[in-house]
Design a protein around this motif. Structure first.
Motif, PDB file in Angstrom:
ATOM      1  N   UNK A   1       0.848  -1.183   0.000  1.00 49.59           N
ATOM      2  CA  UNK A   1       0.000   0.000   0.000  1.00 49.59           C
ATOM      3  C   UNK A   1       0.890   1.242   0.000  1.00 49.59           C
ATOM      4  N   UNK A   2       0.280   2.383  -0.344  1.00 47.84           N
ATOM      5  CA  UNK A   2       0.980   3.652  -0.212  1.00 47.84           C
ATOM      6  C   UNK A   2       1.371   4.326  -1.496  1.00 47.84           C
ATOM      7  N   UNK A   3       1.170   3.693  -2.632  1.00 46.76           N
ATOM      8  CA  UNK A   3       1.523   4.344  -3.883  1.00 46.76           C
ATOM      9  C   UNK A   3       0.540   5.447  -4.232  1.00 46.76           C
ATOM     10  N   UNK A   4       0.854   6.160  -5.295  1.00 39.80           N
ATOM     11  CA  UNK A   4      -0.035   7.219  -5.744  1.00 39.80           C
ATOM     12  C   UNK A   4       0.667   8.246  -6.592  1.00 39.80           C
ATOM     13  N   UNK A   5      -0.005   9.362  -6.771  1.00 46.40           N
ATOM     14  CA  UNK A   5       0.511  10.477  -7.575  1.00 46.40           C
ATOM     15  C   UNK A   5       1.043  11.557  -6.634  1.00 46.40           C
ATOM     16  N   UNK A   6       2.252  12.022  -6.910  1.00 47.98           N
ATOM     17  CA  UNK A   6       2.849  13.058  -6.073  1.00 47.98           C
ATOM     18  C   UNK A   6       3.636  14.007  -6.961  1.00 47.98           C
ATOM     19  N   UNK A   7       3.724  15.250  -6.542  1.00 48.86           N
ATOM     20  CA  UNK A   7       4.482  16.233  -7.297  1.00 48.86           C
ATOM     21  C   UNK A   7       5.981  16.063  -7.044  1.00 48.86           C
ATOM     22  N   UNK A   8       6.791  16.487  -7.992  1.00 53.42           N
ATOM     23  CA  UNK A   8       8.245  16.453  -7.757  1.00 53.42           C
ATOM     24  C   UNK A   8       8.608  17.178  -6.466  1.00 53.42           C
TER      25      UNK A   8
ATOM     26  N   UNK B   1       8.814  -0.957   5.207  1.00 51.44           N
ATOM     27  CA  UNK B   1       8.407   0.366   4.762  1.00 51.44           C
ATOM     28  C   UNK B   1       9.472   0.954   3.843  1.00 51.44           C
ATOM     29  N   UNK B   2       9.032   1.819   2.960  1.00 57.17           N
ATOM     30  CA  UNK B   2       9.962   2.588   2.143  1.00 57.17           C
ATOM     31  C   UNK B   2       9.509   4.037   2.187  1.00 57.17           C
ATOM     32  N   UNK B   3      10.247   4.847   2.912  1.00 59.33           N
ATOM     33  CA  UNK B   3       9.972   6.271   2.963  1.00 59.33           C
ATOM     34  C   UNK B   3      10.712   6.932   1.812  1.00 59.33           C
ATOM     35  N   UNK B   4       9.966   7.574   0.947  1.00 60.01           N
ATOM     36  CA  UNK B   4      10.537   8.188  -0.246  1.00 60.01           C
ATOM     37  C   UNK B   4      10.362   9.695  -0.170  1.00 60.01           C
ATOM     38  N   UNK B   5      11.455  10.396  -0.089  1.00 60.74           N
ATOM     39  CA  UNK B   5      11.447  11.858  -0.028  1.00 60.74           C
ATOM     40  C   UNK B   5      12.106  12.442  -1.266  1.00 60.74           C
ATOM     41  N   UNK B   6      11.878  13.717  -1.477  1.00 60.39           N
ATOM     42  CA  UNK B   6      12.481  14.434  -2.621  1.00 60.39           C
ATOM     43  C   UNK B   6      12.281  13.657  -3.915  1.00 60.39           C
TER      44      UNK B   6
ATOM     45  N   UNK C   1      14.669 -21.423   2.021  1.00 55.26           N
ATOM     46  CA  UNK C   1      14.172 -20.063   1.894  1.00 55.26           C
ATOM     47  C   UNK C   1      13.370 -19.934   0.609  1.00 55.26           C
ATOM     48  N   UNK C   2      12.203 -19.315   0.705  1.00 57.55           N
ATOM     49  CA  UNK C   2      11.354 -19.087  -0.458  1.00 57.55           C
ATOM     50  C   UNK C   2      11.264 -17.591  -0.743  1.00 57.55           C
ATOM     51  N   UNK C   3      11.116 -17.268  -2.010  1.00 56.28           N
ATOM     52  CA  UNK C   3      10.972 -15.874  -2.429  1.00 56.28           C
ATOM     53  C   UNK C   3       9.522 -15.571  -2.747  1.00 56.28           C
ATOM     54  N   UNK C   4       9.057 -14.433  -2.261  1.00 54.24           N
ATOM     55  CA  UNK C   4       7.695 -13.983  -2.525  1.00 54.24           C
ATOM     56  C   UNK C   4       7.718 -12.526  -2.985  1.00 54.24           C
ATOM     57  N   UNK C   5       6.738 -12.207  -3.828  1.00 58.00           N
ATOM     58  CA  UNK C   5       6.607 -10.851  -4.371  1.00 58.00           C
ATOM     59  C   UNK C   5       5.233 -10.281  -4.062  1.00 58.00           C
ATOM     60  N   UNK C   6       5.191  -8.983  -3.845  1.00 60.20           N
ATOM     61  CA  UNK C   6       3.926  -8.295  -3.758  1.00 60.20           C
ATOM     62  C   UNK C   6       3.339  -8.070  -5.144  1.00 60.20           C
ATOM     63  N   UNK C   7       2.131  -7.544  -5.176  1.00 56.00           N
ATOM     64  CA  UNK C   7       1.426  -7.380  -6.444  1.00 56.00           C
ATOM     65  C   UNK C   7       1.836  -6.099  -7.170  1.00 56.00           C
ATOM     66  N   UNK C   8       2.530  -5.230  -6.481  1.00 53.96           N
ATOM     67  CA  UNK C   8       2.987  -3.979  -7.083  1.00 53.96           C
ATOM     68  C   UNK C   8       2.076  -2.818  -6.740  1.00 53.96           C
ATOM     69  N   UNK C   9       2.679  -1.669  -6.556  1.00 50.86           N
ATOM     70  CA  UNK C   9       1.923  -0.438  -6.329  1.00 50.86           C
ATOM     71  C   UNK C   9       2.547   0.665  -7.187  1.00 50.86           C
ATOM     72  N   UNK C  10       1.705   1.431  -7.823  1.00 51.44           N
ATOM     73  CA  UNK C  10       2.196   2.418  -8.774  1.00 51.44           C
ATOM     74  C   UNK C  10       2.554   3.728  -8.090  1.00 51.44           C
ATOM     75  N   UNK C  11       3.711   4.245  -8.436  1.00 53.46           N
ATOM     76  CA  UNK C  11       4.153   5.556  -7.968  1.00 53.46           C
ATOM     77  C   UNK C  11       4.367   6.439  -9.185  1.00 53.46           C
ATOM     78  N   UNK C  12       3.682   7.565  -9.206  1.00 54.88           N
ATOM     79  CA  UNK C  12       3.819   8.511 -10.312  1.00 54.88           C
ATOM     80  C   UNK C  12       4.240   9.860  -9.762  1.00 54.88           C
ATOM     81  N   UNK C  13       5.345  10.364 -10.256  1.00 57.50           N
ATOM     82  CA  UNK C  13       5.859  11.665  -9.812  1.00 57.50           C
ATOM     83  C   UNK C  13       5.725  12.615 -10.997  1.00 57.50           C
ATOM     84  N   UNK C  14       4.808  13.558 -10.866  1.00 57.33           N
ATOM     85  CA  UNK C  14       4.515  14.453 -11.983  1.00 57.33           C
ATOM     86  C   UNK C  14       3.863  15.722 -11.465  1.00 57.33           C
ATOM     87  N   UNK C  15       4.124  16.809 -12.171  1.00 58.46           N
ATOM     88  CA  UNK C  15       3.469  18.059 -11.823  1.00 58.46           C
ATOM     89  C   UNK C  15       2.221  18.258 -12.665  1.00 58.46           C
TER      90      UNK C  15
END
Length: 121
Positions: free
Chosen positions: A7-14, A79-84, A107-121
């Motif tokens: 969770x947590x993806x979305x559209x954000x300005x530069x 968590x991944x805190x993404x700034x700037x 050990x097994x590897x698992x992946x999430x389904x993906x969440x989109x991050x768009x950085x645009x003005x």
């Protein structure tokens, strides 16, 4: 079986910030590695940041100083805190876990389904 929910993806300005979360559920003995990868259109999936069970972290050069990875072992969450944020950070972000299911399993590897991050003005 282990499932990862992001969770947590979305559209954000530069210059803005986002915080991604990924939580695992299912049969888990330990999570040896948690990581975030991203894949932009037409590009290969790349490691953004990773954190080991001991707390050691590594980052792609392109995000050093801007992104911070952390984990809550009690919640099986990373968590991944993404700034700037920059337009070039635009991509689908995937969490990736290396999980030991039982004390005797590999050990097994698992992946999430993906969440989109768009950085645009």
């Amino acid at each position: 079986q282990v499932q990862l929910v992001e969770s947590g993806g979305g559209l954000v300005q530069p210059g803005g910030s986002l915080r991604l979360s990924c939580t695992a559920s299912g049969s888990i003995f330990s999570i040896n590695f948690m990581g975030w990868y991203r894949q932009a259109p037409g590009k290969q999936r790349e490691l953004v940041a990773g954190i080991t069970i001991g707390g050691s972290t590594n980052y792609a050069d392109s995000v050093k100083g801007r992104f911070t990875i952390s984990r809550d072992n009690a919640k099986n969450t990373v968590y991944l805190q993404m700034n700037s944020l920059k337009p070039e950070d635009t991509a689908d972000y995937y969490c990736h876990y290396l999980v030991v299911v039982t004390t005797t399993s590999p050990t097994f590897a698992f992946w999430g389904q993906g969440t989109q991050v768009t950085v645009s003005s």
